[in-house]
Design an enzyme around this catalytic site. Structure first.
Site, PDB file in Angstrom:
ATOM      1  N   HIS A   1       0.766  -1.245   0.000  1.00  0.00           N
ATOM      2  CA  HIS A   1       0.000   0.000   0.000  1.00  0.00           C
ATOM      3  C   HIS A   1       0.799   1.298   0.000  1.00  0.00           C
ATOM      4  O   HIS A   1       0.199   2.352  -0.262  1.00  0.00           O
ATOM      5  CB  HIS A   1      -0.961   0.009   1.191  1.00  0.00           C
TER       6      HIS A   1
ATOM      7  N   LYS B   1      -5.469  -9.576  -7.911  1.00  0.00           N
ATOM      8  CA  LYS B   1      -6.124  -8.961  -6.759  1.00  0.00           C
ATOM      9  C   LYS B   1      -7.186  -8.006  -7.295  1.00  0.00           C
ATOM     10  O   LYS B   1      -6.886  -7.147  -8.128  1.00  0.00           O
ATOM     11  CB  LYS B   1      -5.097  -8.226  -5.899  1.00  0.00           C
TER      12      LYS B   1
ATOM     13  N   HIS C   1      -3.304  -3.298   7.993  1.00  0.00           N
ATOM     14  CA  HIS C   1      -4.380  -3.570   7.038  1.00  0.00           C
ATOM     15  C   HIS C   1      -4.986  -2.251   6.574  1.00  0.00           C
ATOM     16  O   HIS C   1      -5.318  -1.397   7.390  1.00  0.00           O
ATOM     17  CB  HIS C   1      -5.458  -4.444   7.690  1.00  0.00           C
TER      18      HIS C   1
END
Length: 147
Positions: free
Chosen positions: A39, A69, A142
């Site tokens: 990320h 993904k 996350h």
């Protein structure tokens, strides 16, 4: 007292056999490292447009190795700034989620078409928004959503 017979050779053989497994365990990425790999892209990788950016970064970050993904968001800020969301740079939300106090530059990549296996084709969208991340031990692990 010195060791004699086949024992030292057996011990050496056992150590040599276990060494690669021990080294592999030592190289396993943590949840926080995986979060950064998936990320955080700072400084932002150069690409002519968001679509080409996504089609470059998704495989480069190993997000299309076995399957495509469906969606992934890249945050274009320094790692320390992103990690700060779990501290003074963020506000507790629910459970272990924190909302950033300031917006971040983002690129969201979404799978285009029906292909679920590589080669994957993505479309990209850039935005500037606040984010929500899950934190464990004071570190993001996350990416939940943009706000």
């Amino acid at each position: 007292m010195a060791l004699k017979g086949p024992r030292p050779a057996l011990l050496l053989l056992l150590l040599l056999a276990l060494l690669p497994a021990c080294l592999a365990l030592g190289q396993r990425e943590t949840r926080h490292e995986k979060f950064h790999r998936q990320h955080v892209d700072f400084p932002k990788t150069s690409a002519p447009d968001a679509r080409r950016y996504c089609n470059l970064l998704m495989p480069r970050r190993n997000l299309t190795a076995d399957a495509c993904k469906p969606t992934n968001t890249f945050i274009h800020a320094g790692p320390a700034e992103v990690d700060g969301v779990c501290h003074s740079g963020g506000t507790p939300s629910t459970e272990n989620y924190y909302d950033s106090n300031v917006p971040f530059e983002l690129t969201t990549c979404r799978l285009s078409g029906g292909a679920q296996r590589p080669p994957c084709n993505y479309r990209g969208r850039t935005s500037t928004q606040r984010i929500r991340v899950a934190c464990v031990g004071g570190l993001p692990v996350h990416y939940k959503t943009q706000l």
